[in-house]
Design a protein around this motif. Sequence first.
Motif, PDB file in Angstrom:
ATOM      1  N   TRP A 121       0.814  -1.217   0.000  1.00 28.42           N
ATOM      2  CA  TRP A 121       0.000   0.000   0.000  1.00 28.42           C
ATOM      3  C   TRP A 121       0.849   1.269   0.000  1.00 28.42           C
ATOM      4  O   TRP A 121       0.331   2.362  -0.071  1.00 28.42           O
ATOM      5  N   GLU A 122       2.147   1.085   0.130  1.00 29.39           N
ATOM      6  CA  GLU A 122       2.977   2.256   0.389  1.00 29.39           C
ATOM      7  C   GLU A 122       3.519   2.915  -0.880  1.00 29.39           C
ATOM      8  O   GLU A 122       3.772   2.242  -1.883  1.00 29.39           O
ATOM      9  N   THR A 123       3.709   4.217  -0.766  1.00 28.90           N
ATOM     10  CA  THR A 123       4.212   4.982  -1.897  1.00 28.90           C
ATOM     11  C   THR A 123       5.726   4.811  -1.990  1.00 28.90           C
ATOM     12  O   THR A 123       6.442   5.165  -1.052  1.00 28.90           O
ATOM     13  N   ASP A 125       9.681   5.451  -3.192  1.00 31.59           N
ATOM     14  CA  ASP A 125      10.462   6.669  -3.464  1.00 31.59           C
ATOM     15  C   ASP A 125      10.732   6.810  -4.957  1.00 31.59           C
ATOM     16  O   ASP A 125      10.886   7.925  -5.462  1.00 31.59           O
ATOM     17  N   VAL A 147      -0.619   4.956  -8.437  1.00 32.13           N
ATOM     18  CA  VAL A 147       0.049   5.557  -7.267  1.00 32.13           C
ATOM     19  C   VAL A 147       0.015   7.082  -7.251  1.00 32.13           C
ATOM     20  O   VAL A 147       0.518   7.698  -6.318  1.00 32.13           O
ATOM     21  N   GLY A 148      -0.563   7.683  -8.269  1.00 36.07           N
ATOM     22  CA  GLY A 148      -0.613   9.135  -8.285  1.00 36.07           C
ATOM     23  C   GLY A 148       0.603   9.741  -8.957  1.00 36.07           C
ATOM     24  O   GLY A 148       1.452   9.034  -9.494  1.00 36.07           O
ATOM     25  N   THR A 149       0.676  11.040  -8.872  1.00 39.30           N
ATOM     26  CA  THR A 149       1.704  11.763  -9.641  1.00 39.30           C
ATOM     27  C   THR A 149       2.947  12.089  -8.827  1.00 39.30           C
ATOM     28  O   THR A 149       3.872  12.710  -9.339  1.00 39.30           O
ATOM     29  N   SER A 150       2.944  11.693  -7.567  1.00 36.83           N
ATOM     30  CA  SER A 150       4.038  12.177  -6.716  1.00 36.83           C
ATOM     31  C   SER A 150       5.302  11.322  -6.785  1.00 36.83           C
ATOM     32  O   SER A 150       6.315  11.687  -6.213  1.00 36.83           O
TER      33      SER A 150
ATOM     34  N   LEU B 105       5.721   7.040   6.635  1.00 35.00           N
ATOM     35  CA  LEU B 105       5.446   6.526   5.290  1.00 35.00           C
ATOM     36  C   LEU B 105       4.121   7.066   4.764  1.00 35.00           C
ATOM     37  O   LEU B 105       3.337   7.669   5.502  1.00 35.00           O
ATOM     38  N   THR B 106       3.917   6.830   3.481  1.00 32.29           N
ATOM     39  CA  THR B 106       2.657   7.246   2.871  1.00 32.29           C
ATOM     40  C   THR B 106       2.012   6.043   2.192  1.00 32.29           C
ATOM     41  O   THR B 106       2.701   5.152   1.709  1.00 32.29           O
ATOM     42  N   THR B 107       0.702   6.049   2.184  1.00 31.30           N
ATOM     43  CA  THR B 107      -0.016   5.044   1.402  1.00 31.30           C
ATOM     44  C   THR B 107      -0.704   5.785   0.265  1.00 31.30           C
ATOM     45  O   THR B 107      -1.416   6.765   0.488  1.00 31.30           O
ATOM     46  N   PHE B 108      -0.439   5.314  -0.958  1.00 28.22           N
ATOM     47  CA  PHE B 108      -0.927   6.064  -2.118  1.00 28.22           C
ATOM     48  C   PHE B 108      -2.427   5.929  -2.301  1.00 28.22           C
ATOM     49  O   PHE B 108      -3.058   6.722  -2.963  1.00 28.22           O
ATOM     50  N   ARG B 109      -3.002   4.886  -1.663  1.00 27.47           N
ATOM     51  CA  ARG B 109      -4.442   4.665  -1.795  1.00 27.47           C
ATOM     52  C   ARG B 109      -4.889   3.940  -0.533  1.00 27.47           C
ATOM     53  O   ARG B 109      -4.295   2.916  -0.168  1.00 27.47           O
ATOM     54  N   ALA B 111      -7.879   2.678   0.127  1.00 25.05           N
ATOM     55  CA  ALA B 111      -8.834   1.583  -0.099  1.00 25.05           C
ATOM     56  C   ALA B 111      -8.118   0.244   0.011  1.00 25.05           C
ATOM     57  O   ALA B 111      -6.988   0.104  -0.459  1.00 25.05           O
ATOM     58  N   VAL B 151      -5.620  10.410  -4.767  1.00 24.71           N
ATOM     59  CA  VAL B 151      -4.751   9.233  -4.711  1.00 24.71           C
ATOM     60  C   VAL B 151      -3.305   9.685  -4.923  1.00 24.71           C
ATOM     61  O   VAL B 151      -3.033  10.556  -5.750  1.00 24.71           O
ATOM     62  N   GLY B 152      -2.394   9.115  -4.153  1.00 29.15           N
ATOM     63  CA  GLY B 152      -0.961   9.393  -4.330  1.00 29.15           C
ATOM     64  C   GLY B 152      -0.601  10.854  -4.208  1.00 29.15           C
ATOM     65  O   GLY B 152       0.218  11.363  -4.971  1.00 29.15           O
ATOM     66  N   ALA B 153      -1.205  11.525  -3.254  1.00 29.06           N
ATOM     67  CA  ALA B 153      -1.004  12.972  -3.164  1.00 29.06           C
ATOM     68  C   ALA B 153       0.314  13.351  -2.479  1.00 29.06           C
ATOM     69  O   ALA B 153       0.816  14.448  -2.670  1.00 29.06           O
ATOM     70  N   PHE B 154       0.875  12.452  -1.678  1.00 27.38           N
ATOM     71  CA  PHE B 154       2.039  12.835  -0.867  1.00 27.38           C
ATOM     72  C   PHE B 154       3.337  12.312  -1.473  1.00 27.38           C
ATOM     73  O   PHE B 154       3.426  11.162  -1.897  1.00 27.38           O
ATOM     74  N   SER B 155       4.331  13.171  -1.481  1.00 26.93           N
ATOM     75  CA  SER B 155       5.617  12.826  -2.069  1.00 26.93           C
ATOM     76  C   SER B 155       6.642  12.497  -0.983  1.00 26.93           C
ATOM     77  O   SER B 155       6.374  12.634   0.204  1.00 26.93           O
ATOM     78  N   LYS B 156       7.822  12.097  -1.448  1.00 29.52           N
ATOM     79  CA  LYS B 156       8.926  11.829  -0.521  1.00 29.52           C
ATOM     80  C   LYS B 156       9.266  13.091   0.277  1.00 29.52           C
ATOM     81  O   LYS B 156       9.548  13.021   1.475  1.00 29.52           O
TER      82      LYS B 156
END
Lengths: 393, 471
Positions: A121-123, A125, A147-150, B105-109, B111, B151-156
């Motif tokens: 589930w994690e974004t 790097d 995963v979006g645009t980030s 950490l971030t979760t892109f979604r 759901a 969705v996926g709003a947060f970056s590194k």
Amino acid sequence: MQILSASSLASSPQDAVAELTDTLPPTQPSLAILSGNVRMFSADALAPLKERCPLLMAGSSCLGVMTDSGLAQGDDSGLGLFAIYDDDGDYGVGSAALGDDPVKAGADALTAALQSADREWETPDLIWCILPPGSEEQAIQGMVELVGTSVPIIGGSVADNQIAGEWVQYIDGALHHDQVVVTVFFPSGNVGFSFSSGYSPGSVTGTVTRAEGRTLLEIDGEPAADVYNRWTGGLIEDVPVNGNILMLSTRNPLGRLVNTGGDGEGFSEYLLSHPASVTPERGIQLFTEVNEGETLHLMRGDMDSLINRAGRVVDTATKLLPPDQTAAGALIVYCAGCMLTVGESMPDVVAGIKAEFSAPFLGVFTFGEQGCFLDATNRHGNLMISAVVFGDK
Amino acid sequence: METLEQLRESLQEATRLKEQAEWYRKESELLLGSMQTVLMADTPQEMFAQVFGVFKQLLECNHCFVLEAQKPGTLYCSACSDGVFSDSSWQVGGLFKRILQGKTLTTFRVAQIPEWESQPESLRSDVGSALYSPVELQDQTAILVLTSPDVGAFSKNDEQLVARFSALVAQTMANVSAKLLVTENQKLRAAKEKAESDLLHAEKMASIGQLAAGVAHEINNPMGFIFSNSTMLKTYIGDLSKLLSALNDWVAADSEPSPEQLTQCYGQLCELWEELDVDFLREDMQGLLDDNQAGLERIRDIVLALRSFSRQDEGTWEAYNLNEGLELTLKMVMNELKYKVEIRKDLQTLPKIYCQPGRLNQVWMNMLVNAGQAIERHGTITIATEPAEQGVIVTITDTGCGISKEDQARLFEPFFTTKGVGEGTGLGLSISYSIIEQHGGRIEVDSRVNEGTRFSIYLPVEPPEFEADQV
């Protein structure tokens, strides 16, 4: 984090793999990326490497690779390895067949990679990909939708030696030609990346009035090849139908303004399309899609820029690391078209990189480049150079 | 010379570096700028409101909330920027475990994430992605959560910013806890002071009650002779009225009196003068009036002293001459002592000290009353003051029954008394000790059974924690 690179010019795949494997320490790397001449890709030969490096991403590169040891290129040789040892990081590799839905393939491959990293589930790097040429835009779209645009998506399209469609990917003990292969990075350190095209727009522009996918048929209502020939002063005057114009057009690609730089103080960026051949209807076959209504600029570049650019891009990526981290290694994507144009001066490219970067690196030569532009949008383009530098805390 | 291409490359490189520098600058400014306001928060709610405000300023987030441990395997939302997630309960799965182990950490979604699936649909309907960061509290690790509808709003970069901010949050929470402790201490201290003040007043009123009989007698005595004198004066005025009436008969006549009439009048007046003994009358009236005047002044002094003494002291600090306080107190207790005690005073010139005069007077009263009660038949009480190094010393010495060693050890304990039931509260010396301690002074007792007792009190000119604004 520790990164090792190795290369081999052995003429047999088995010997090359053995050479590479011998350079590795006994422990298994967190991730290994293998690239090289398509002639080096043999499932049997690569099996021992897969055993040593269970998490392996492998794809072909035009004529070979470049590493910090130099160029490893040849008609039938050239293999390079990039191994990351990072106990505090997580990495995952996934793939999916392109099929008839490249968008879904992009998303599926990424999902598989995240599951492989046990970070479902994690974004991540960074997303590093090796895509089969032809549908890169859609594959990227699928990843972005997931995963979006980030997240920066960087990579290159697998390449063969003569644009014969022989490019290859090695996945789980088998060779493939049509897989979207993705690696997700959750490294312990930071990632610095840069993506560049140093080409300048000229004063000549035209509007795409007819296009089908990657075939540019008309510019301003005229056959595209005729317009391009006129713009370039007869550059492809003598090229026959279906003739390859890659080498001729490397210094004069077509560009589209995709990022105006915001308020006017920023840097305007152009997405490049490399003319590959002239079609029977006097259209131009490109390595990227173009859309009707888009404005095309005739771009121009010089040889010095092609030689020096890689070093600058790597240097910029390194500078983007936090001040308390040092560069542990770099992955570089260098357009195969540029590489072929630079030709015998490629050792100067490597020297230029080494002048700016002292850590191990692996450079691949690709038939399309994917990267993150200044407007934080991931795009597929041509004649570009990408660099990812991994920081060590 | 650089070509146009090279210039563009340089510009592109500079743009990337500038963007990163801009981000660092913005981040630093926000961290610094918000630090002060965050640290000024007095309650966790205030602090979170500040923290959430900063996040919303920097990141595109629609909700911010904090999850704290509730019971094993469960977290609950202890603060939320807009109340949407307030008090929601969360199961700790693999994701939260990783965060609680220190990973931002971030979760892109969100759901399909088990932690989120346990939430009602109404709560997660406008959440696309989320960013989580562990926050070290005093006794546990909490999770700070920021959400975005996209969705996926947060970056590194966002992740690292929040990680840095979490450290600030932890620091702030520790600060808030410390503040709360201080506030709690302040409240406790205020309550203690209030209780002490009430006790002090109660004890003072009890002491005054003790003195009331004596004071009443002191007032009754002049009242008695004033009343008696007034009765006499009324009689005298009646006599004088007779003389004046006789005189008035002649003065009010219509015609001039003849010589015979004048002789007759003179004879009558002389006879009446003699009869009424007007010379005595005049002399005695003056005496009675003087006595009344003295009696009334005495009553006035007693009332003033009583009022001054019984006034609820609010603890005002001022520069004060202790000798004045001793004199006033002595006036108050004199009636209690005068029949059996000889008062000796040796009051030397003293520097003014910063003190709470009303409270110190209470100490003197306790000492003097105790001294008087220690003297069964007749004795002396000596009150002496003298300047000392950076302070003054007051000694009150009596020739009473003295205090045993055992009792001396408990002398300043609350409710300890050697007096009979109903005769003392047992708080006098305890409170006196407390008052002297508050003034940065010390109190010592030297006593021999059957010989007498001496209390020595040292008071500094300025108490150690004295602050000018208390004046």
